[in-house]
Design a protein around this motif. Structure first.
Motif, PDB file in Angstrom:
ATOM      1  N   THR A   1     102.917 115.896  -2.575  1.00 39.52           N
ATOM      2  CA  THR A   1     104.284 116.251  -2.221  1.00 39.52           C
ATOM      3  C   THR A   1     105.069 114.980  -1.973  1.00 39.52           C
ATOM      4  OG1 THR A   1     105.649 117.600  -0.742  1.00 39.52           O
ATOM      5  CG2 THR A   1     103.859 116.407   0.273  1.00 39.52           C
TER       6      THR A   1
ATOM      7  N   TRP B   1     104.617 125.544  -1.786  1.00 41.65           N
ATOM      8  CA  TRP B   1     104.992 124.670  -0.671  1.00 41.65           C
ATOM      9  C   TRP B   1     104.294 125.104   0.613  1.00 41.65           C
ATOM     10  CZ3 TRP B   1     107.861 120.250  -0.071  1.00 41.65           C
ATOM     11  CH2 TRP B   1     108.603 119.798  -1.165  1.00 41.65           C
TER      12      TRP B   1
ATOM     13  N   GLN C   1     111.633 124.407   0.928  1.00 39.54           N
ATOM     14  CA  GLN C   1     110.957 123.111   0.902  1.00 39.54           C
ATOM     15  C   GLN C   1     110.692 122.575   2.308  1.00 39.54           C
ATOM     16  OE1 GLN C   1     113.588 123.951  -0.943  1.00 39.54           O
ATOM     17  NE2 GLN C   1     113.216 123.420  -3.093  1.00 39.54           N
TER      18      GLN C   1
ATOM     19  N   SER D   1     104.358 117.514  -8.363  1.00 38.66           N
ATOM     20  CA  SER D   1     105.517 117.429  -7.472  1.00 38.66           C
ATOM     21  C   SER D   1     106.744 117.116  -8.304  1.00 38.66           C
ATOM     22  CB  SER D   1     105.304 116.335  -6.418  1.00 38.66           C
ATOM     23  OG  SER D   1     106.484 116.143  -5.664  1.00 38.66           O
TER      24      SER D   1
END
Length: 878
Positions: free
Chosen positions: A676, A614, A529, A799
């Motif tokens: 995100t 990501w 992440q 997300s």
């Protein structure tokens, strides 16, 4: 192939394909001769054909065949003397497309060739060594020495050089052979030998050795001005050049060339249609023909190729960050999203032309723009570049050096120069090839072992040969010199990664050059992440491992008792060091772990796909706008596998995509939307501001509450108008916990449009700091964003609150409906679903897979090769 094929006019050509035999040992060996496969072939495949070894791709069988690498092998065939050999002035040539690797060639008992470079094609005039026409057949024998043993001998012969290699044993350092044959962290140790490319017998009086085109485009890119060249073995007669819009079209230009320094040349100045990358325009290509004509008008030889006209720039300009690194094609900035490519098989001789085509189609259909041919493999087959040309894939081409401190003694330099010139010439007219790169990660060897490298102070190439890093002579003198002499308009880059001499990037420099980002998986093993903050000006390597689909595992692991994660056979097959800890750590960190093989396989795939999402979405976001290109491209390590295994590949050995492939496909759509939330690392959080080290005193309230999110649109097309809708949906109930947001947005051309930045939303059910933490009262939610253009939804994104493993996925209410013609499936859910994956196998094709679902939305998947009742699927919590 290679852009064209030879015409058989006065030239006769006979491929020596069948009737070969082979034996263990040299010419004087008493071993039995056995039948081979048709050429091209290699010793492992031939031993397998004769039942002498077990399949190296199955179970632990790789271990049982390693002895092959320490033996010599002799190949033999016979052929009749061509009738034309007796004609005055006739040349009869044996052409060896590629011999792997240390080979001695005998014709009728006489040594005619010694070769020690797998990457070279060799031509030998044997007219005077053949028997009479109609007499006894000629005997051709090729003895292949052990490349491993010969490599060890070369180490002793050159004590002046400090040999250092990574990934494998040291014997590969001085050997000009595909380096991955020594094994890599994704492939087996299978040191092949044999005639890995065709062997052809040709007769002719004269021939065109090569034909190529050099050109420049005018300022508006509508006209090409340049020259066509034909190299002929003798500069007599004339060469007539023709140019057509396509193979069957009318002739645009027909002119006879003039001789300049022994080469036939003709100038041209014509209107052209450009060749464009995939998704940016058409892949226009022109047919070029050179015909050799004798003084009496007889056509002697002919060669045809295809060329494409395009302009390539590697833009490296000073900016507010450092120095940019991105590609500009035909004056258009191009975000180069794609993959790194390794050889598609450990046994190259069994790869078909169709296989190459299929691989390139997979890349193009996945919205990929660039393929990087990695330096530890081979200069690829002509069919690879032909398909890239046709499909509009940009090719980043490494020279064949990887992860080592290579030598530069005179014989080695001579071999490398011949190898480089031959292969640059072979593929120079492919419009897909847009950059040559000196090596893969060799400067990291320099940095790690403190080899002598004074980039700014020492600019004398001859002095580099006297240092303990003599290969600098290759990467910064010889290879760029060859590229500039043999091609026009194709940039050269010394290494991947390389930071223009300011960083050679064991310490990743995000400000300049390209980077290999391995602090996810390798190195510090950071959470994936964090990848959005770990990019650079161009990310030419990064990756995350996953298992292939079950069908592939079951083909390679044949015993049921071995089909579990962590079995000896499974661990042996995965060559990545520390994979036992790394892969399970990433899975367990993010998902509720399952240890049965289907369950664990699925979790690794969803985790890999999540990492790809990501990375690609966030780094494409950093493409920015014109004049502010923070990131110029991203190439995952890797697209493919060379054998059936678990690895970083996003498509497995049998061309079966993993969910990660589709994650990249979605992120690289011409127009995509991203959402995100600010990532809060739950794995290492400080317990108190006074603490000087990270701990695991995690309060999930702090991780989940005060959600801060961004929304953006990435666009490769023209400026347009769209509408963004953002929903906040309870993971537990599937109910929208807040009213949706809706915004009209003007989407900028060829760049990123920021829509929402730093918007904050409270977590429903969040407690105050003095209340007990009751997970049942907390209601984590997904953020779902959709982008609509002209009434059509063109992209969505979801997300999730991390980590996924803490969420309750009961009662998802998933429904799959298959159309009556079995051509599509409609998938829906009553509550948010993470990682819906159809189980794939050979012979089937899906246009999407591995996606998330939210209530109120349906996902349609086009299905080919399945019947509806055969569909099986998984999702988190199923």
């Amino acid at each position: 192939m290679g852009g064209g094929t030879m015409a058989t006019l006065s030239r006769t050509s006979q491929a020596l394909i069948s009737n070969w035999t082979f034996k263990q040992g040299g010419l004087d060996s008493s071993s039995e001769y056995l039948d081979t496969n048709d050429l091209p072939t290699d010793v492992h495949r031939d031993l397998l054909k004769n039942g002498k070894i077990a399949d190296p791709f199955k179970d632990l069988n790789e271990l049982s065949v390693r002895w092959i690498a320490d033996e010599s092998w002799t190949y033999r065939t016979s052929f009749a003397t061509p009738s034309s050999n007796a004609k005055p002035g006739t040349k009869t040539v044996l052409e060896f497309g590629g011999l792997d690797t240390f080979a001695s060639v005998y014709l009728n008992g006489k040594l005619i060739l010694e070769s020690e470079n797998m990457f070279l094609a060799q031509r030998i005039n044997v007219a005077n060594a053949l028997g009479a026409y109609g007499g006894q057949d000629n005997v051709l024998e090729i003895v292949f020495e052990s490349a491993r043993k010969r490599g060890l001998e070369l180490l002793k012969e050159h004590p002046e050089h400090r040999f250092i290699v990574h990934q494998t044993e040291i014997s590969r350092g001085p050997v000009r052979k595909a380096q991955y044959h020594w094994g890599w962290d994704w492939g087996p140790l299978l040191l092949t030998a044999g005639p890995w490319k065709p062997v052809v017998l040709e007769t002719y009086v004269r021939r065109i050795e090569d034909m190529w085109v050099e050109y420049d485009l005018n300022n508006d890119l509508k006209r090409a001005k340049g020259k066509m060249f034909a190299k002929v073995d003798e500069s007599e007669g004339k060469v007539r050049f023709e140019l057509k819009k396509s193979a069957g079209a009318d002739v645009i230009m027909r002119l006879d060339g003039r001789v300049e320094e022994g080469i036939f040349v003709v100038p041209f100045d014509i209107d052209v249609d450009l060749w464009w990358p995939h998704g940016y325009g058409s892949q226009s290509r022109y047919a070029v023909c050179a015909t050799l004509i004798a003084d009496d008008g007889t056509v002697i030889d002919e060669i045809k190729k295809t060329v494409g006209f395009r302009k390539v720039e590697l833009v490296q300009e000073k900016d507010s960050i450092g120095t940019s690194f991105y590609f500009r094609i035909n004056n258009i900035d191009v975000f180069a999203g794609g993959s790194c490519w390794i050889p598609t098989d450990s046994f190259l001789s069994q790869v078909t032309l169709e296989t190459y085509r299929n691989w390139m189609e997979i890349a193009a259909e996945g919205n990929q723009i660039m393929i990087r041919v990695w330096g530890g493999g081979i200069y690829e087959h002509d069919a690879f570049y032909d398909a890239a040309d046709e499909l509009g894939l940009l090719v980043w081409q490494d020279f064949m050096f990887a992860c080592a401190n290579y030598p530069a003694y005179p014989a080695y330099l001579k071999s490398v120069e011949e190898e480089a010139r031959q292969n640059v010439r072979r593929i120079r007219n492919h419009p897909s090839v847009v950059i040559w790169c000196g090596n893969n990660e060799d400067y990291q060897i320099v940095e790690r072992y403190d080899l002598e490298y004074r980039f700014k102070e020492d600019k004398d190439p001859e002095s580099w040969l006297k240092t303990n890093f003599p290969a600098r002579y290759l990467y910064e003198h010889l290879l760029p010199k060859i590229v500039s002499e043999e091609t026009v308009g194709v940039p050269y880059h010394p290494s991947s990664p390389f930071g223009n001499g300011t960083s050679t990037t064991l310490k990743v420099d995000p400000k300049v050059g390209d980077i290999h980002q391995w602090n996810v998986w390798h190195g510090e093993m950071k959470p994936y992440q964090l990848l959005p903050k770990m990019g650079g000006r161009f990310v030419s390597e990064f990756g995350m491992e996953a298992y292939p689909h079950m069908e592939t595992l079951e083909k390679s692991i044949t015993l049921e008792d071995d089909r579990y994660p962590g079995s000896m056979a499974m661990d042996f097959r995965n060559k990545a060091i520390g994979h036992e800890r790394r892969l399970v750590s990433y899975v367990a960190e993010n998902y509720k772990i399952k240890y049965d093989l289907p369950g664990y396989t699925y979790l690794t795939q969803v985790m890999q796909a999540d990492a790809m999402s990501w990375a690609y979405k966030s780094w494409r976001r950093q493409w920015g706008m014109s004049g502010d290109r923070r990131c110029g491209g991203v190439l995952v390590w890797q697209l493919n596998d060379c054998w059936p295994t678990m690895s970083w590949a996003v498509v497995d050995y049998y061309l079966i995509p993993k969910p990660a492939y589709y994650a990249i496909k979605r992120a690289m759509k011409p127009v995509d939307v991203g959402v995100t939330r600010k990532f809060k690392n739950w794995t290492m959080r400080p317990a108190d501001k006074l603490w000087t080290r990270d701990t695991s005193h995690v309060d999930m309230k702090e991780v989940w509450e005060d959600v801060e999110f961004d929304v953006w649109v990435a666009n490769s097309l023209a400026k347009t108008e769209g509408k963004i809708v953002v929903r906040f949906i309870s993971v537990r109930t599937g109910v929208d916990v807040y009213p949706s947001l809706s915004e009209d947005v003007t989407i900028g051309a060829n760049g990123t449009t920021e829509v929402i930045n730093g918007r904050k939303v409270k977590l429903p059910g969040a407690r105050d700091s003095n209340s007990p933490f009751d997970i049942s009262q907390v209601d984590p939610f997904v953020i779902h964003v959709s982008l609509t253009i002209e009434g059509n939804c063109v992209a969505t994104n979801v997300s999730w609150p991390d980590p996924i493993k803490y969420l309750n996925f009961s009662g998802r209410g998933v429904e799959v409906k298959v159309s009556s013609d079995n051509a599509s499936a409609i998938i829906s859910a009553k509550r948010p679903v993470k990682g819906f994956v159809f189980r794939e196998r050979q012979g089937v094709k899906l246009d999407d897979n591995g996606f998330d679902l939210v209530p109120g939305e349906v996902q349609k998947v086009v299905v080919k090769g399945y019947r509806g009742r055969e569909l099986e699927w998984d999702y988190v919590g199923k």
